[in-house]
Write a protein that holds these residues in place. Structure first.
Motif, PDB file in Angstrom:
ATOM      1  N   GLN A  20       9.472  32.038  47.470  1.00  0.00           N
ATOM      2  CA  GLN A  20      10.630  31.604  48.251  1.00  0.00           C
ATOM      3  C   GLN A  20      10.600  32.171  49.659  1.00  0.00           C
ATOM      4  OE1 GLN A  20      14.495  31.984  46.374  1.00  0.00           O
ATOM      5  NE2 GLN A  20      15.481  32.256  48.339  1.00  0.00           N
ATOM      6  N   GLU A  21      10.231  33.437  49.799  1.00  0.00           N
ATOM      7  CA  GLU A  21      10.127  34.042  51.126  1.00  0.00           C
ATOM      8  C   GLU A  21       9.083  33.318  51.963  1.00  0.00           C
ATOM      9  OE1 GLU A  21      10.908  38.750  51.019  1.00  0.00           O
ATOM     10  OE2 GLU A  21       9.230  38.083  49.790  1.00  0.00           O
ATOM     11  N   MET A  22       7.942  33.007  51.340  1.00  0.00           N
ATOM     12  CA  MET A  22       6.871  32.329  52.058  1.00  0.00           C
ATOM     13  C   MET A  22       7.319  30.932  52.495  1.00  0.00           C
ATOM     14  SD  MET A  22       3.924  32.419  53.429  1.00  0.00           S
ATOM     15  CE  MET A  22       3.230  33.917  52.796  1.00  0.00           C
ATOM     16  N   SER A  65       6.514  40.937  41.842  1.00  0.00           N
ATOM     17  CA  SER A  65       7.639  41.624  41.200  1.00  0.00           C
ATOM     18  C   SER A  65       7.232  43.005  40.706  1.00  0.00           C
ATOM     19  CB  SER A  65       8.170  40.807  40.023  1.00  0.00           C
ATOM     20  OG  SER A  65       8.648  39.572  40.459  1.00  0.00           O
ATOM     21  N   ARG A  66       6.091  43.092  40.041  1.00  0.00           N
ATOM     22  CA  ARG A  66       5.621  44.389  39.534  1.00  0.00           C
ATOM     23  C   ARG A  66       5.412  45.385  40.682  1.00  0.00           C
ATOM     24  NH1 ARG A  66       3.094  40.959  35.909  1.00  0.00           N
ATOM     25  NH2 ARG A  66       1.213  40.772  37.166  1.00  0.00           N
ATOM     26  N   LYS A  67       4.748  44.950  41.725  1.00  0.00           N
ATOM     27  CA  LYS A  67       4.504  45.833  42.867  1.00  0.00           C
ATOM     28  C   LYS A  67       5.813  46.256  43.528  1.00  0.00           C
ATOM     29  CE  LYS A  67      -0.059  44.128  44.189  1.00  0.00           C
ATOM     30  NZ  LYS A  67      -0.808  43.399  45.246  1.00  0.00           N
ATOM     31  N   PHE A  68       6.736  45.317  43.648  1.00  0.00           N
ATOM     32  CA  PHE A  68       8.026  45.593  44.276  1.00  0.00           C
ATOM     33  C   PHE A  68       8.815  46.611  43.450  1.00  0.00           C
ATOM     34  CE2 PHE A  68      12.458  44.783  45.337  1.00  0.00           C
ATOM     35  CZ  PHE A  68      12.420  44.698  46.720  1.00  0.00           C
ATOM     36  N   TYR A  77      15.173  54.062  44.023  1.00  0.00           N
ATOM     37  CA  TYR A  77      16.165  53.039  43.716  1.00  0.00           C
ATOM     38  C   TYR A  77      16.176  52.745  42.224  1.00  0.00           C
ATOM     39  CZ  TYR A  77      16.663  52.370  48.682  1.00  0.00           C
ATOM     40  OH  TYR A  77      16.914  52.580  50.018  1.00  0.00           O
ATOM     41  N   GLY A  78      17.345  52.373  41.730  1.00  0.00           N
ATOM     42  CA  GLY A  78      17.534  52.105  40.315  1.00  0.00           C
ATOM     43  C   GLY A  78      17.304  50.652  39.949  1.00  0.00           C
ATOM     44  N   ARG A  79      17.322  50.424  38.649  1.00  0.00           N
ATOM     45  CA  ARG A  79      17.028  49.111  38.084  1.00  0.00           C
ATOM     46  C   ARG A  79      17.953  48.018  38.626  1.00  0.00           C
ATOM     47  NH1 ARG A  79      16.276  48.802  31.930  1.00  0.00           N
ATOM     48  NH2 ARG A  79      17.263  50.798  32.222  1.00  0.00           N
ATOM     49  N   GLN A  80      19.246  48.273  38.669  1.00  0.00           N
ATOM     50  CA  GLN A  80      20.195  47.244  39.083  1.00  0.00           C
ATOM     51  C   GLN A  80      19.972  46.805  40.528  1.00  0.00           C
ATOM     52  OE1 GLN A  80      23.957  49.108  38.169  1.00  0.00           O
ATOM     53  NE2 GLN A  80      23.975  48.248  36.102  1.00  0.00           N
ATOM     54  N   ARG A  81      19.736  47.746  41.407  1.00  0.00           N
ATOM     55  CA  ARG A  81      19.512  47.397  42.813  1.00  0.00           C
ATOM     56  C   ARG A  81      18.204  46.636  42.986  1.00  0.00           C
ATOM     57  NH1 ARG A  81      20.758  50.866  48.113  1.00  0.00           N
ATOM     58  NH2 ARG A  81      19.639  49.581  49.588  1.00  0.00           N
ATOM     59  N   ILE A  82      17.178  47.063  42.285  1.00  0.00           N
ATOM     60  CA  ILE A  82      15.882  46.383  42.383  1.00  0.00           C
ATOM     61  C   ILE A  82      15.992  44.963  41.852  1.00  0.00           C
ATOM     62  CG2 ILE A  82      13.506  46.396  41.541  1.00  0.00           C
ATOM     63  CD1 ILE A  82      13.695  49.500  41.557  1.00  0.00           C
ATOM     64  N   GLN A  83      16.698  44.787  40.733  1.00  0.00           N
ATOM     65  CA  GLN A  83      16.888  43.438  40.189  1.00  0.00           C
ATOM     66  C   GLN A  83      17.615  42.550  41.182  1.00  0.00           C
ATOM     67  OE1 GLN A  83      18.928  44.390  36.528  1.00  0.00           O
ATOM     68  NE2 GLN A  83      17.047  44.213  35.322  1.00  0.00           N
ATOM     69  N   GLN A  88      17.394  38.100  45.240  1.00  0.00           N
ATOM     70  CA  GLN A  88      17.564  37.630  46.616  1.00  0.00           C
ATOM     71  C   GLN A  88      16.260  37.086  47.187  1.00  0.00           C
ATOM     72  OE1 GLN A  88      19.173  40.955  48.737  1.00  0.00           O
ATOM     73  NE2 GLN A  88      21.194  40.768  47.806  1.00  0.00           N
ATOM     74  N   LYS A  89      15.145  37.560  46.668  1.00  0.00           N
ATOM     75  CA  LYS A  89      13.840  37.097  47.131  1.00  0.00           C
ATOM     76  C   LYS A  89      13.353  35.883  46.354  1.00  0.00           C
ATOM     77  CE  LYS A  89      12.534  41.597  48.888  1.00  0.00           C
ATOM     78  NZ  LYS A  89      12.417  41.232  50.281  1.00  0.00           N
ATOM     79  N   GLY A  90      14.207  35.362  45.470  1.00  0.00           N
ATOM     80  CA  GLY A  90      13.896  34.122  44.771  1.00  0.00           C
ATOM     81  C   GLY A  90      13.165  34.274  43.454  1.00  0.00           C
TER      82      GLY A  90
END
Length: 155
Positions: A20-22, A65-68, A77-83, A88-90
């Motif tokens: 989506q970003e791309m 996703s794994r790298k992020f 950062y915690g799980r909820q924020r990362i999710q 937001q990145k699609g």
């Protein structure tokens, strides 16, 4: 596609992107000649560039996703924020869940490390300081049970 593929390759050479970003970046593409009329980029040319990147595994939402997740968790950062950031990145919820499981991060331990790094080894007993720590960990994206485990381990 001829003008979009080099742009996609340049972008991916700098860092990883979700699909989506791309798509957004390629849709905003403008020619180098600023005096020329900007013609809208066709959806077909974007799709072709994206497909080409997928063929060579340059664009892979699962790997992204794994790298992020690993990168953001190392930054505290915690799980909820990362999710939330991945959504937001699609990235889809199922893909996020799968990537979270593959990363095998102990979020309880991560919350404790972040708390110690920010507030020191001593877990506060004062209500005001405890609530300050809870707010900080919640802001960083840790779930309530992960935050409570920081306090229960110290008692």
């Amino acid at each position: 596609m001829k003008s979009l593929l080099p742009r996609a390759m340049r972008l991916l050479a700098q860092r990883d992107y979700s699909e989506q970003e791309m798509r957004r970046k390629l849709a905003a593409h403008s020619p180098f000649d600023r005096t020329a009329e900007k013609e809208p980029v066709s959806k077909e040319s974007i799709d072709q560039a994206i497909e080409y990147c997928h063929q060579y595994n340059w664009l892979d939402d699962a790997e992204y996703s794994r790298k992020f997740i690993i990168s953001r968790s190392h930054k505290g950062y915690g799980r909820q924020r990362i999710q939330s950031e991945l959504q937001q990145k699609g990235i889809g919820r199922d893909d996020i869940s799968r990537a979270m499981q593959e990363c095998e991060i102990d979020w309880y331990e991560k919350a404790k490390k972040v708390a110690i790094q920010r507030f020191g080894d001593e877990i506060p007993t004062d209500w005001k300081e405890r609530s300050k720590m809870q707010r900080y960990l919640a802001y960083r994206g840790f779930a309530q049970d992960e935050i409570q485990s920081v306090f229960s381990d110290s008692e």
